[in-house]
Design a protein around this motif. Sequence first.
Motif, PDB file in Angstrom:
ATOM      1  N   ASP A   1      57.651  97.191 -23.963  1.00  0.00           N
ATOM      2  CA  ASP A   1      56.265  97.287 -23.907  1.00  0.00           C
ATOM      3  C   ASP A   1      55.685  95.935 -24.994  1.00  0.00           C
ATOM      4  N   GLY A   2      56.406  94.913 -25.253  1.00  0.00           N
ATOM      5  CA  GLY A   2      56.041  93.819 -26.098  1.00  0.00           C
ATOM      6  C   GLY A   2      56.043  93.850 -27.344  1.00  0.00           C
ATOM      7  N   LYS A   3      56.157  94.891 -28.026  1.00  0.00           N
ATOM      8  CA  LYS A   3      56.232  95.042 -29.366  1.00  0.00           C
ATOM      9  C   LYS A   3      57.315  94.346 -30.079  1.00  0.00           C
ATOM     10  N   CYS A   4      57.240  93.688 -31.145  1.00  0.00           N
ATOM     11  CA  CYS A   4      58.279  93.066 -31.867  1.00  0.00           C
ATOM     12  C   CYS A   4      58.425  93.737 -32.970  1.00  0.00           C
ATOM     13  N   SER A   5      59.816  94.109 -33.621  1.00  0.00           N
ATOM     14  CA  SER A   5      60.137  94.865 -34.673  1.00  0.00           C
ATOM     15  C   SER A   5      61.303  94.132 -35.411  1.00  0.00           C
ATOM     16  N   ILE A   6      61.490  94.524 -36.620  1.00  0.00           N
ATOM     17  CA  ILE A   6      62.529  94.222 -37.615  1.00  0.00           C
ATOM     18  C   ILE A   6      63.096  95.442 -38.213  1.00  0.00           C
ATOM     19  N   ASP A   7      62.553  96.636 -37.592  1.00  0.00           N
ATOM     20  CA  ASP A   7      63.492  98.041 -37.818  1.00  0.00           C
ATOM     21  C   ASP A   7      64.009  98.676 -36.823  1.00  0.00           C
ATOM     22  N   SER A   8      63.477  98.608 -35.687  1.00  0.00           N
ATOM     23  CA  SER A   8      63.958  99.231 -34.590  1.00  0.00           C
ATOM     24  C   SER A   8      64.973  98.596 -33.482  1.00  0.00           C
ATOM     25  N   PRO A   9      66.269  98.589 -33.737  1.00  0.00           N
ATOM     26  CA  PRO A   9      67.151  97.838 -32.883  1.00  0.00           C
ATOM     27  C   PRO A   9      67.087  98.354 -31.524  1.00  0.00           C
ATOM     28  N   SER A  10      66.056  98.364 -30.687  1.00  0.00           N
ATOM     29  CA  SER A  10      66.085  98.554 -29.415  1.00  0.00           C
ATOM     30  C   SER A  10      65.074  97.611 -28.564  1.00  0.00           C
ATOM     31  N   GLY A  11      65.818  97.292 -27.466  1.00  0.00           N
ATOM     32  CA  GLY A  11      64.951  96.261 -26.339  1.00  0.00           C
ATOM     33  C   GLY A  11      65.755  94.905 -26.629  1.00  0.00           C
ATOM     34  N   GLU A  12      65.273  93.733 -26.639  1.00  0.00           N
ATOM     35  CA  GLU A  12      65.940  92.481 -26.419  1.00  0.00           C
ATOM     36  C   GLU A  12      66.106  91.972 -27.896  1.00  0.00           C
ATOM     37  N   GLN A  13      67.238  91.710 -28.189  1.00  0.00           N
ATOM     38  CA  GLN A  13      67.503  91.191 -29.506  1.00  0.00           C
ATOM     39  C   GLN A  13      67.471  89.667 -29.684  1.00  0.00           C
TER      40      GLN A  13
END
Length: 196
Positions: A98-110
């Motif tokens: 959904d286009g959200k970036c995170s430094i906490d949640s290891p899910s999605g494209e790394q």
Amino acid sequence: KGSRKKKGKAASSSAKKPSKPRRHVREKKSSSSGVATQFESVDTSNTRKQLVIGLDFGTAFTKVVVGEVRFKIAIPLRGSGDKASDYLLPTVYWLSRDGKCSIDSPSGEQHADLKMSLIEGNLAEAALRDAAVYLALVLRRIRAFIFDHKSEIYGGNYIDWQINVGLPTDSYHDDKLTDAYRKVLGAAWMASAEPG
């Protein structure tokens, strides 16, 4: 939205006194998100305090110390700061569907190898953007910690933020890499203060 309506009414009403010129005040945002760059209700007329962000943007981990004349504060970038590992943040971020970036949640494209790409001379837009996204998230984390845990020290001050990021010693005289770092940090700071 509510404050804009009031401004519009006051500006169009001749019965009210002209309002005093307003000092620059940051839009109030949740301090715990780190999006704001100043404490709530602080403006440029408050006593100024310079805080220097010492940012070790490493190839594997990132570490941060924020300092001024009186204090140096190691920033826990994950966890509560109870363990030494809380001060080391892996230099990687994830982009969800959904286009959200995170430094906490290891899910999605790394997105990894952020610093190595720059050091190895990959100064393409995608490499610069990835480094800027990661650093924007780190800058938010730093400000959130200061706002949430150091308000008794800095809460009444207008903060003049300065960022100090070291360059790899072999690359110190590499003008292209130096310029890329400056560009990335400038973009990261601006992005870190935007919602979303």
